[in-house]
Motif scaffolding. Structure first.
Motif, PDB file in Angstrom:
ATOM      1  N   ASP A  13       6.962  11.653  -4.423  1.00 11.91           N
ATOM      2  CA  ASP A  13       7.237  10.511  -3.544  1.00 11.91           C
ATOM      3  C   ASP A  13       7.945  11.048  -2.304  1.00 11.91           C
ATOM      4  O   ASP A  13       9.069  11.550  -2.396  1.00 11.91           O
ATOM      5  CB  ASP A  13       8.100   9.494  -4.288  1.00 11.91           C
ATOM      6  N   LEU A  14       7.313  10.951  -1.146  1.00  6.30           N
ATOM      7  CA  LEU A  14       7.879  11.498   0.088  1.00  6.30           C
ATOM      8  C   LEU A  14       9.179  10.814   0.493  1.00  6.30           C
ATOM      9  O   LEU A  14       9.996  11.391   1.185  1.00  6.30           O
ATOM     10  CB  LEU A  14       6.864  11.378   1.228  1.00  6.30           C
ATOM     11  N   GLU A  15       9.357   9.573   0.076  1.00  7.51           N
ATOM     12  CA  GLU A  15      10.549   8.821   0.479  1.00  7.51           C
ATOM     13  C   GLU A  15      11.758   9.114  -0.411  1.00  7.51           C
ATOM     14  O   GLU A  15      12.879   9.075   0.054  1.00  7.51           O
ATOM     15  CB  GLU A  15      10.241   7.330   0.431  1.00  7.51           C
ATOM     16  N   ASN A  16      11.540   9.396  -1.698  1.00  2.00           N
ATOM     17  CA  ASN A  16      12.658   9.461  -2.641  1.00  2.00           C
ATOM     18  C   ASN A  16      12.946  10.834  -3.228  1.00  2.00           C
ATOM     19  O   ASN A  16      14.035  11.057  -3.732  1.00  2.00           O
ATOM     20  CB  ASN A  16      12.411   8.485  -3.804  1.00  2.00           C
ATOM     21  N   LYS A  25       6.445  19.119   1.508  1.00  2.00           N
ATOM     22  CA  LYS A  25       6.447  18.168   2.624  1.00  2.00           C
ATOM     23  C   LYS A  25       6.003  18.846   3.921  1.00  2.00           C
ATOM     24  O   LYS A  25       5.210  18.288   4.680  1.00  2.00           O
ATOM     25  CB  LYS A  25       7.845  17.579   2.782  1.00  2.00           C
ATOM     26  N   ASP A  56      -1.006   6.105   3.012  1.00  2.00           N
ATOM     27  CA  ASP A  56       0.033   5.883   2.008  1.00  2.00           C
ATOM     28  C   ASP A  56       0.029   6.949   0.917  1.00  2.00           C
ATOM     29  O   ASP A  56       1.042   7.170   0.262  1.00  2.00           O
ATOM     30  CB  ASP A  56      -0.147   4.520   1.342  1.00  2.00           C
ATOM     31  N   THR A  70      13.891  14.803  -3.618  1.00  2.00           N
ATOM     32  CA  THR A  70      14.847  15.590  -2.853  1.00  2.00           C
ATOM     33  C   THR A  70      14.666  17.091  -3.034  1.00  2.00           C
ATOM     34  O   THR A  70      13.841  17.688  -2.382  1.00  2.00           O
ATOM     35  CB  THR A  70      16.288  15.181  -3.213  1.00  2.00           C
ATOM     36  N   LYS A 116       3.597   7.802   0.045  1.00  2.00           N
ATOM     37  CA  LYS A 116       4.562   7.592   1.113  1.00  2.00           C
ATOM     38  C   LYS A 116       5.228   6.261   0.954  1.00  2.00           C
ATOM     39  O   LYS A 116       4.666   5.322   0.515  1.00  2.00           O
ATOM     40  CB  LYS A 116       3.862   7.683   2.455  1.00  2.00           C
TER      41      LYS A 116
END
Length: 156
Positions: A45-48, A103, A120, A50, A156
């Protein structure tokens, strides 16, 4: 008398069946290990996500050097994953692939631009190639190397 004949015939047939189980190279000689990844799919998940997006684990075939790289079905962009594999239990190797590296690959190849389908989600591949070091040693790898891959689903 009938019991004695029955016992003798049973012993003969048992010895025939057991002798057919022994191969020419001898009983107990293990087959060469095949290259195998622990998982065939990963989700990122690109948003969450780490620090470490995934840990790639595979069976060490013992007589090989390995190359790990990223690729995709849309462009010819290939990126080598750097780092040394870590030896694990039961003849396994593992390699941590940093989230930032994945990423960066997606951004450099411009895969989420909408030119290649959805903006997405996109799929890329992490490829593992094993190349035999010593051709005189038995190996399940092809002489030129064997490649297996896993799919990384980016959303995304």
């Amino acid at each position: 008398m009938n019991k004695l004949v029955y016992v003798i015939l049973t012993c003969i047939f048992t010895s025939i069946f057991l002798s057919s189980c022994v191969k020419e190279d001898g009983a107990g000689v293990p087959r060469a290990k095949s290259l195998f990844l622990e998982r065939s799919e990963y989700n990122v998940d690109l948003e969450n996500d780490t620090v470490d997006a995934l840990t790639l684990r595979w069976i060490d075939v013992m007589n090989a050097k390995y190359r790990v790289y990223l690729s995709n079905a849309y462009t010819s962009d290939v990126e080598e994953v750097s780092g040394q594999p870590v030896v694990g239990e039961l003849n396994t190797l593992s390699l941590k692939v940093p989230y930032a590296f994945l990423k960066d690959y997606v951004e450099k190849a411009n895969l989420l631009s909408g030119n290649y389908g959805s903006t997405d989600a996109i799929d890329i591949f992490i490829n593992l190639t094993g190349i035999p070091i010593d051709a005189s040693q038995p190996s399940a790898l092809l002489p030129t190397g064997s490649t297996i891959k896993a799919t990384i689903h980016f959303k995304k």
